[in-house]
Design a protein around this motif. Sequence first.
Motif, PDB file in Angstrom:
ATOM      1  N   VAL A  89      27.080 -56.211  19.409  1.00  0.00           N
ATOM      2  CA  VAL A  89      28.405 -55.848  18.895  1.00  0.00           C
ATOM      3  C   VAL A  89      28.355 -55.633  17.392  1.00  0.00           C
ATOM      4  O   VAL A  89      28.945 -54.689  16.857  1.00  0.00           O
ATOM      5  CB  VAL A  89      29.447 -56.950  19.249  1.00  0.00           C
ATOM      6  CG1 VAL A  89      30.756 -56.701  18.505  1.00  0.00           C
ATOM      7  CG2 VAL A  89      29.690 -56.973  20.752  1.00  0.00           C
ATOM      8  N   LEU A  90      27.601 -56.495  16.701  1.00  0.00           N
ATOM      9  CA  LEU A  90      27.484 -56.377  15.248  1.00  0.00           C
ATOM     10  C   LEU A  90      26.722 -55.108  14.867  1.00  0.00           C
ATOM     11  O   LEU A  90      27.139 -54.373  13.957  1.00  0.00           O
ATOM     12  CB  LEU A  90      26.772 -57.603  14.689  1.00  0.00           C
ATOM     13  CG  LEU A  90      26.595 -57.660  13.158  1.00  0.00           C
ATOM     14  CD1 LEU A  90      27.956 -57.654  12.466  1.00  0.00           C
ATOM     15  CD2 LEU A  90      25.792 -58.889  12.767  1.00  0.00           C
ATOM     16  N   ASP A  91      25.611 -54.818  15.564  1.00  0.00           N
ATOM     17  CA  ASP A  91      24.824 -53.619  15.260  1.00  0.00           C
ATOM     18  C   ASP A  91      25.599 -52.342  15.564  1.00  0.00           C
ATOM     19  O   ASP A  91      25.427 -51.330  14.881  1.00  0.00           O
ATOM     20  CB  ASP A  91      23.515 -53.635  16.062  1.00  0.00           C
ATOM     21  CG  ASP A  91      22.573 -54.754  15.612  1.00  0.00           C
ATOM     22  OD1 ASP A  91      22.783 -55.264  14.491  1.00  0.00           O
ATOM     23  OD2 ASP A  91      21.664 -55.114  16.393  1.00  0.00           O
ATOM     24  N   SER A  92      26.410 -52.393  16.597  1.00  0.00           N
ATOM     25  CA  SER A  92      27.207 -51.211  16.972  1.00  0.00           C
ATOM     26  C   SER A  92      28.460 -51.059  16.127  1.00  0.00           C
ATOM     27  O   SER A  92      29.187 -50.078  16.273  1.00  0.00           O
ATOM     28  CB  SER A  92      27.590 -51.294  18.448  1.00  0.00           C
ATOM     29  OG  SER A  92      26.449 -51.376  19.283  1.00  0.00           O
ATOM     30  N   GLU A  93      28.717 -52.050  15.249  1.00  0.00           N
ATOM     31  CA  GLU A  93      29.887 -52.035  14.371  1.00  0.00           C
ATOM     32  C   GLU A  93      31.194 -51.949  15.166  1.00  0.00           C
ATOM     33  O   GLU A  93      32.144 -51.255  14.780  1.00  0.00           O
ATOM     34  CB  GLU A  93      29.809 -50.893  13.360  1.00  0.00           C
ATOM     35  CG  GLU A  93      28.629 -51.015  12.417  1.00  0.00           C
ATOM     36  CD  GLU A  93      28.624 -49.931  11.345  1.00  0.00           C
ATOM     37  OE1 GLU A  93      29.424 -48.989  11.469  1.00  0.00           O
ATOM     38  OE2 GLU A  93      27.815 -50.030  10.403  1.00  0.00           O
TER      39      GLU A  93
END
Length: 432
Positions: A89-93
């Motif tokens: 979720v963090l990498d996909s923003e």
Amino acid sequence: MRNLSLIIQREYLARVRNKTFIIMTFLSPLIFVGMIMLIAYLSMLNSTEQKIIGIHDETGLFSSEFKDGEQVQYLDYSEESLEQARKEVLDSEYFGLIHIGKMEAGDARPSEIEFFGKETPGFGTVENIEKTISDRLTREQLIRKGIDVSEIDKARTKVDISIQNFSGERSSKMANYIKMFFGGAAGYLLMMFIIIYGNMVMRSVIEEKTNRIIEIIVSSVKPFQLLLGKVTGTSLAGVTQFTIWIILGAVLLFGISSFLGIDPATVQTPASEMVKTAPQPEINQLVVEILKLPYASLLSFFIIYFVGGYFLYSSIYAAIGAAVDSETDTQQFMFPIILPLVLGIYVGFFSVVENPHGTVSTIFSIFPLTSPIVMLMRIPFGVPWYEILASVVVLLGTIFGVLWISAKIYRVGILMYGKKPTYKEIFKWLKY
């Protein structure tokens, strides 16, 4: 009377010919309409932005309960570990991740419910998540107790109460919302007008006193006439400016919104959301209630209390301007003026809205320092004619009394220089 008309004409022309007055008369609608357009534009951008929220549900009960909408999309990460879900979720923003912990047999709720995100979610987002989880937990509890949830859903019944008085006149909850809006808008508008143009009267008196022009004027005009003419002339200038604001603002709002294709009605507010989600019959009822409002009487009483409230407070502002040498010295006298105005607004929103015919609402709608605001808020709910008459009579009597007191302060104060007056000294001026 001739002197009074000349003073009114002089004050009016002095205000409307002032460069600052002219600039603000035409610039203020541009600024106001520009702010509305900017808010509407930003709201349109916000409404088209879709939030993507991940769900990590260790219970297997809730992931299917979250439904995609126009502004939100949910992705299920329940098959992955929490750390892996957080990383993706963090990498996909994406906007955030909902984590619902394990729930053992017999537990009333999951061990933990968390939201991970770069930013703090808005109130509506949090409330929607909590409601979704809470509704599913409630259903699970009912099922465990052997209660048929489908039968409960079928048994749910919505009740709409028909409201009418003993004479047969019908009303509704929607009508109360409309009356609250119109009354609150009228009261708040009056308060702002009094503060803005009352200060204008006070600054005008201080300016003439500082320039020593007042010494020449009072040699041929009675202080009472000068005070009354100054208040009346400034009020007419204010009404002129206010009328131009309304006309020019409406033209600009319509023209700019049509040219840019921005609809101000798209501004996202709690009220707009309620209207969007309201059933069609309720929207129709809203239109009917707006059309049923007695606009002629509302406008008439608005003008009466508008003029009465302005004259009452402007006389006090003029007296303060005469008593001091600079605008800085006025601060010690401003609190007693602002206090009843603020009190009127608070009584209106917290007492009139809840009980427009209660004792508190009635008393403050007759008390002259708060009646212009409180009575304007009460009138849309229906006020007996004798209460309105008593309120107007008391207000008019107070206006003449305040004008007389202010004129005595004005007569002495405009010729006093170099000393900050105290309340005790001002009280002595009344005896001269």
